[in-house]
Design a protein around this motif. Structure first.
Motif: not given
Length: 417
Positions: A339-368
């Protein structure tokens, strides 16, 4: 003793504590090399990912620094250097060899390295005969691998530093050395001074009371203190002496293990999934705060300037569902029964503070991810930055093991029924 406010006290100076000298003297267990032997026999490798280079330490074999680039047609170009090999080495560099041949050598001073202001004992393994170095008349590169005790580690590479041209120091955190008393972090023993107020003086000096109140006020905004924080004598010992350690320079990977509160599992899971109980972790300059379904913050606390905080990403269920349609929100492993069992889930968190290097909001994928541990309330948090201001936050804990199988098609978790 008399304070500046003319308060008078009679104080008793303690006998100086002897520390762990007796335990170290009586130790008859395996040598550090023997303790590390399983790691060398397993043919296991540890990795550290930086912005350009990836470092590979195959324990007891080699250290490799490499960069991969995919070209059109999926051809992969690899640029690599070997920083050291175990094939050719000087046997005298092995401290165990001397210790076995001459028992008096075991009394020699254990080498230490300054890690975040703390002198930390380490076990060195020398590696030579690496890729020739053009800056040093084609002499081979060489490295010293420093193994340091950390009870919750999984043989992570803490740091790689080029100490002189084409000569490197690699620090590895491992739990295998922790059973040897000489390789545990040697904390300075604290000796209490007992004071009794004399007639006409308060029980505690006025200035001391004021200082304690100020310190308590400073602690309050940063984290919720739980009364049940310590778990056992053994954990208390390691929690206090193994503070998260820092990697010098600009780091893109950080690993830190902390212990979360001993709430009942059901209560902890409910608080975590509601976002009211947040995980804290990370090492070095930046620490991380992850509140499920709310945000990921990166912060630094300074006694003088206070707390500096950066919003790495904020939660939006709609944005995450959109992201999950193009990315794998759940990954599985196959159980022995098929049988299969969940090993990990990934969640997207966007709209962070604007990055000086890209002029775009920071974003992160959280791997639980589920992580088994001797402590049921340990949590490990690490941060990767594969692209400028686009992050991966890894969160691993036994607590997560209990809720992964509740993940729906979008990887969203719920309280187990």
């Amino acid at each position: 003793m008399t304070t500046v406010d003319k308060e008078k006290y009679k104080c008793i100076l303690p006998l100086i504590a002897s520390g762990n000298e007796e335990e170290e003297k009586d130790y008859k267990g395996p040598t550090p090399g023997e303790l590390l032997e399983p790691l060398f026999k397993q043919s296991s490798c540890s990795y550290r990912i930086e912005s350009y280079w990836t470092y590979e330490v195959c324990h007891g074999k080699h250290i490799r620094q490499y960069h991969e680039e995919k070209e059109t047609g999926q051809k992969i170009n690899i640029q690599e250097y070997y920083l050291g090999n175990m094939m050719i080495k000087n046997p005298l560099s092995e401290p165990d060899q001397e210790e076995k041949e001459n028992p008096k050598e075991s009394a020699k001073e254990i080498p230490t390295k300054n890690i975040e202001g703390q002198m930390t004992p380490y076990y060195p393994v020398e590696m030579g005969n690496g890729t020739p170095c053009s800056l040093r008349q084609n002499l081979p590169r060489s490295s010293t691998v420093m193994y340091i005790c950390h009870p919750e580690a999984k043989h992570e590479i803490l740091s790689v530093a080029e100490v002189t041209t084409c000569e490197y120091e690699v620090v590895i955190l491992t739990p295998l050395l922790c059973s040897h008393p000489k390789y545990r972090f040697r904390a300075s023993p604290v000796n209490d001074i007992f004071c009794q107020s004399l007639p006409g003086s308060p029980l505690k000096p006025h200035n001391l009371e004021q200082l304690e109140k100020q310190q308590e006020m400073m602690k309050m905004p940063f984290r919720r203190v739980k009364e049940e924080e310590m778990h056992s004598t053994k954990e208390e010992k390691f929690s206090s002496i193994h503070k998260p350690v820092a990697v010098g320079g600009h780091q893109l990977l950080t690993v830190g293990t902390t212990h979360i509160s001993k709430l009942t599992d059901d209560q902890l899971i409910k608080e975590f999934l509601s976002g009211s109980y947040c995980f804290h972790g990370g090492v070095g300059w930046w620490k991380y705060e992850f509140c499920y379904g709310k945000y990921v913050h990166q912060y630094h606390e300074d006694k003088e300037s206070g707390k500096t905080s950066v919003v790495v990403g904020t939660w939006s269920k709609e944005e995450h569902i959109e992201w999950s349609r193009k990315n794998a929100a759940r990954t599985y492993y196959l159980r022995e029964d098929g049988t299969q069992s969940v090993r990990m889930v990934s969640h997207f968190y966007g709209n962070g503070d604007v990055c000086d290097l890209t002029d775009k909001p920071r974003q992160v994928t959280v791997k639980l991810k589920c992580k088994e541990s001797d402590s049921p309330h340990a949590v490990t948090i690490y941060m990767l930055e594969p692209h400028s201001c686009q992050y991966i936050l890894g969160v691993e804990s036994p607590v997560i093991c209990k809720i992964l199988d509740t993940a729906d098609e979008y990887g969203l978790l719920s309280v187990p029924s």
